[in-house]
Design a protein around this motif. Structure first.
Motif, PDB file in Angstrom:
ATOM      1  N   ASP A  39     -28.167  38.427   1.396  1.00  0.00           N
ATOM      2  CA  ASP A  39     -27.146  38.226   0.377  1.00  0.00           C
ATOM      3  C   ASP A  39     -27.771  38.273  -1.011  1.00  0.00           C
ATOM      4  O   ASP A  39     -28.931  37.962  -1.193  1.00  0.00           O
ATOM      5  CB  ASP A  39     -26.454  36.871   0.590  1.00  0.00           C
ATOM      6  N   LYS A  40     -26.983  38.648  -1.993  1.00  0.00           N
ATOM      7  CA  LYS A  40     -27.470  38.707  -3.371  1.00  0.00           C
ATOM      8  C   LYS A  40     -27.564  37.328  -3.992  1.00  0.00           C
ATOM      9  O   LYS A  40     -28.199  37.137  -5.006  1.00  0.00           O
ATOM     10  CB  LYS A  40     -26.560  39.596  -4.229  1.00  0.00           C
ATOM     11  N   TYR A  41     -26.898  36.340  -3.391  1.00  0.00           N
ATOM     12  CA  TYR A  41     -26.933  34.983  -3.937  1.00  0.00           C
ATOM     13  C   TYR A  41     -27.867  34.127  -3.099  1.00  0.00           C
ATOM     14  O   TYR A  41     -28.073  34.357  -1.914  1.00  0.00           O
ATOM     15  CB  TYR A  41     -25.530  34.376  -3.995  1.00  0.00           C
ATOM     16  N   ASP A  42     -28.460  33.123  -3.769  1.00  0.00           N
ATOM     17  CA  ASP A  42     -29.388  32.202  -3.110  1.00  0.00           C
ATOM     18  C   ASP A  42     -28.676  30.979  -2.556  1.00  0.00           C
ATOM     19  O   ASP A  42     -29.099  30.418  -1.545  1.00  0.00           O
ATOM     20  CB  ASP A  42     -30.460  31.724  -4.098  1.00  0.00           C
ATOM     21  N   LEU A  43     -27.627  30.541  -3.239  1.00  0.00           N
ATOM     22  CA  LEU A  43     -26.940  29.297  -2.890  1.00  0.00           C
ATOM     23  C   LEU A  43     -25.444  29.457  -3.098  1.00  0.00           C
ATOM     24  O   LEU A  43     -24.998  30.311  -3.867  1.00  0.00           O
ATOM     25  CB  LEU A  43     -27.393  28.151  -3.801  1.00  0.00           C
ATOM     26  N   ILE A  44     -24.697  28.580  -2.455  1.00  0.00           N
ATOM     27  CA  ILE A  44     -23.283  28.424  -2.757  1.00  0.00           C
ATOM     28  C   ILE A  44     -23.104  26.972  -3.194  1.00  0.00           C
ATOM     29  O   ILE A  44     -23.479  26.045  -2.474  1.00  0.00           O
ATOM     30  CB  ILE A  44     -22.392  28.727  -1.542  1.00  0.00           C
ATOM     31  N   VAL A  45     -22.579  26.790  -4.385  1.00  0.00           N
ATOM     32  CA  VAL A  45     -22.346  25.450  -4.921  1.00  0.00           C
ATOM     33  C   VAL A  45     -20.848  25.178  -4.833  1.00  0.00           C
ATOM     34  O   VAL A  45     -20.028  25.978  -5.289  1.00  0.00           O
ATOM     35  CB  VAL A  45     -22.845  25.335  -6.378  1.00  0.00           C
ATOM     36  N   ASP A  46     -20.510  24.055  -4.220  1.00  0.00           N
ATOM     37  CA  ASP A  46     -19.119  23.658  -4.021  1.00  0.00           C
ATOM     38  C   ASP A  46     -18.768  22.566  -5.026  1.00  0.00           C
ATOM     39  O   ASP A  46     -19.306  21.465  -4.980  1.00  0.00           O
ATOM     40  CB  ASP A  46     -18.948  23.144  -2.587  1.00  0.00           C
ATOM     41  N   ASP A  47     -17.870  22.906  -5.939  1.00  0.00           N
ATOM     42  CA  ASP A  47     -17.385  21.953  -6.940  1.00  0.00           C
ATOM     43  C   ASP A  47     -15.954  21.568  -6.563  1.00  0.00           C
ATOM     44  O   ASP A  47     -14.995  22.157  -7.052  1.00  0.00           O
ATOM     45  CB  ASP A  47     -17.445  22.585  -8.336  1.00  0.00           C
ATOM     46  N   ASP A  48     -15.839  20.622  -5.638  1.00  0.00           N
ATOM     47  CA  ASP A  48     -14.538  20.119  -5.182  1.00  0.00           C
ATOM     48  C   ASP A  48     -13.626  21.260  -4.723  1.00  0.00           C
ATOM     49  O   ASP A  48     -12.463  21.339  -5.111  1.00  0.00           O
ATOM     50  CB  ASP A  48     -13.877  19.296  -6.293  1.00  0.00           C
ATOM     51  N   GLY A  49     -14.183  22.178  -3.922  1.00  0.00           N
ATOM     52  CA  GLY A  49     -13.407  23.280  -3.367  1.00  0.00           C
ATOM     53  C   GLY A  49     -13.557  24.588  -4.111  1.00  0.00           C
ATOM     54  O   GLY A  49     -13.223  25.646  -3.578  1.00  0.00           O
ATOM     55  N   GLN A  50     -14.032  24.551  -5.329  1.00  0.00           N
ATOM     56  CA  GLN A  50     -14.321  25.781  -6.077  1.00  0.00           C
ATOM     57  C   GLN A  50     -15.746  26.201  -5.720  1.00  0.00           C
ATOM     58  O   GLN A  50     -16.688  25.453  -5.981  1.00  0.00           O
ATOM     59  CB  GLN A  50     -14.202  25.554  -7.588  1.00  0.00           C
ATOM     60  N   LEU A  51     -15.905  27.370  -5.091  1.00  0.00           N
ATOM     61  CA  LEU A  51     -17.222  27.834  -4.649  1.00  0.00           C
ATOM     62  C   LEU A  51     -17.817  28.811  -5.650  1.00  0.00           C
ATOM     63  O   LEU A  51     -17.127  29.707  -6.156  1.00  0.00           O
ATOM     64  CB  LEU A  51     -17.113  28.502  -3.274  1.00  0.00           C
ATOM     65  N   TYR A  52     -19.110  28.638  -5.918  1.00  0.00           N
ATOM     66  CA  TYR A  52     -19.854  29.513  -6.823  1.00  0.00           C
ATOM     67  C   TYR A  52     -21.041  30.117  -6.085  1.00  0.00           C
ATOM     68  O   TYR A  52     -21.847  29.381  -5.514  1.00  0.00           O
ATOM     69  CB  TYR A  52     -20.367  28.726  -8.035  1.00  0.00           C
ATOM     70  N   ARG A  53     -21.124  31.436  -6.112  1.00  0.00           N
ATOM     71  CA  ARG A  53     -22.298  32.130  -5.564  1.00  0.00           C
ATOM     72  C   ARG A  53     -23.365  32.147  -6.659  1.00  0.00           C
ATOM     73  O   ARG A  53     -23.146  32.693  -7.736  1.00  0.00           O
ATOM     74  CB  ARG A  53     -21.950  33.560  -5.158  1.00  0.00           C
ATOM     75  N   ILE A  54     -24.503  31.529  -6.373  1.00  0.00           N
ATOM     76  CA  ILE A  54     -25.535  31.305  -7.376  1.00  0.00           C
ATOM     77  C   ILE A  54     -26.793  32.114  -7.065  1.00  0.00           C
ATOM     78  O   ILE A  54     -27.273  32.111  -5.935  1.00  0.00           O
ATOM     79  CB  ILE A  54     -25.914  29.805  -7.429  1.00  0.00           C
ATOM     80  N   GLN A  55     -27.325  32.762  -8.071  1.00  0.00           N
ATOM     81  CA  GLN A  55     -28.637  33.397  -7.999  1.00  0.00           C
ATOM     82  C   GLN A  55     -29.573  32.546  -8.857  1.00  0.00           C
ATOM     83  O   GLN A  55     -29.327  32.339 -10.051  1.00  0.00           O
ATOM     84  CB  GLN A  55     -28.563  34.829  -8.543  1.00  0.00           C
ATOM     85  N   CYS A  56     -30.613  32.015  -8.241  1.00  0.00           N
ATOM     86  CA  CYS A  56     -31.584  31.184  -8.962  1.00  0.00           C
ATOM     87  C   CYS A  56     -32.658  32.078  -9.580  1.00  0.00           C
ATOM     88  O   CYS A  56     -33.147  33.003  -8.931  1.00  0.00           O
ATOM     89  CB  CYS A  56     -32.243  30.190  -8.005  1.00  0.00           C
ATOM     90  N   LYS A  57     -33.018  31.774 -10.808  1.00  0.00           N
ATOM     91  CA  LYS A  57     -34.045  32.533 -11.511  1.00  0.00           C
ATOM     92  C   LYS A  57     -35.001  31.579 -12.217  1.00  0.00           C
ATOM     93  O   LYS A  57     -34.609  30.490 -12.642  1.00  0.00           O
ATOM     94  CB  LYS A  57     -33.421  33.464 -12.561  1.00  0.00           C
ATOM     95  N   THR A  58     -36.249  32.014 -12.357  1.00  0.00           N
ATOM     96  CA  THR A  58     -37.256  31.269 -13.106  1.00  0.00           C
ATOM     97  C   THR A  58     -37.486  31.993 -14.421  1.00  0.00           C
ATOM     98  O   THR A  58     -37.793  33.187 -14.422  1.00  0.00           O
ATOM     99  CB  THR A  58     -38.578  31.181 -12.323  1.00  0.00           C
ATOM    100  N   ALA A  59     -37.330  31.284 -15.528  1.00  0.00           N
ATOM    101  CA  ALA A  59     -37.536  31.882 -16.846  1.00  0.00           C
ATOM    102  C   ALA A  59     -39.003  31.771 -17.250  1.00  0.00           C
ATOM    103  O   ALA A  59     -39.727  30.898 -16.780  1.00  0.00           O
ATOM    104  CB  ALA A  59     -36.657  31.187 -17.886  1.00  0.00           C
ATOM    105  N   TRP A  60     -39.421  32.666 -18.130  1.00  0.00           N
ATOM    106  CA  TRP A  60     -40.761  32.617 -18.700  1.00  0.00           C
ATOM    107  C   TRP A  60     -40.643  32.728 -20.215  1.00  0.00           C
ATOM    108  O   TRP A  60     -39.638  33.195 -20.733  1.00  0.00           O
ATOM    109  CB  TRP A  60     -41.648  33.730 -18.129  1.00  0.00           C
ATOM    110  N   GLN A  61     -41.672  32.259 -20.890  1.00  0.00           N
ATOM    111  CA  GLN A  61     -41.661  32.323 -22.350  1.00  0.00           C
ATOM    112  C   GLN A  61     -41.873  33.762 -22.770  1.00  0.00           C
ATOM    113  O   GLN A  61     -42.813  34.417 -22.345  1.00  0.00           O
ATOM    114  CB  GLN A  61     -42.749  31.437 -22.955  1.00  0.00           C
TER     115      GLN A  61
END
Length: 147
Positions: A39-61
């Motif tokens: 899958d293109k997303y790493d996680l699914i975050v559930d906000d009281d029934g509203q689902l978000y497909r999340i891609q986690c990224k690490t930022a650099w300076q």
């Protein structure tokens, strides 16, 4: 065992994902992890029934007052390099910047193509500057901005 400071991109990504999961759970969200890695997303975050497909990224300076993260995936297939955008495949990026320990929530439709910069400070205020403070995740999933 690795020496301090010797991490590869997979290890950095795993650490970011774990810290994002911890942050979301500590703020009361339910988090699901998709089985496998197709899958293109790493996680699914559930906000009281509203689902978000999340891609986690690490930022650099990137510059003294700017951080950057990739807004596309990078793969090598049959010896060829490919960059694939996330539009239509995720809802948001959750970006961790290890140097300040902060996390940023950026909806995919607000992200720039290929790479995105978040700025901490500047001598000018310009409408095209993406201010880090506007994306900082403080525990509440932000409302989507109108286009």
């Amino acid at each position: 065992m690795r020496c301090s400071g010797e991490t590869n991109t997979k290890d950095r990504g795993d650490e970011t994902e774990a810290k994002v999961i911890h942050k979301m759970i500590s703020h009361g969200y339910s988090v699901s992890i998709p089985f496998g890695d197709n899958d293109k997303y790493d996680l699914i975050v559930d906000d009281d029934g509203q689902l978000y497909r999340i891609q986690c990224k690490t930022a650099w300076q990137n510059k003294e007052e700017t951080i950057r993260f990739n807004t596309h995936s990078q793969t090598t297939k049959e010896g060829n390099y490919h960059e694939n955008p996330y539009h239509g495949k995720i809802d948001a990026f959750v970006v961790r910047y290890p140097r300040n320990g902060k996390t940023y929530w950026i909806y995919v439709n607000e992200a720039t193509v290929q790479k995105m910069e978040l700025r901490f400070d500047a001598k000018i205020d310009h409408p095209l500057i993406n201010w880090a403070k506007e994306y900082e995740f403080t525990g509440e999933i932000p409302p989507r901005k109108c286009a």
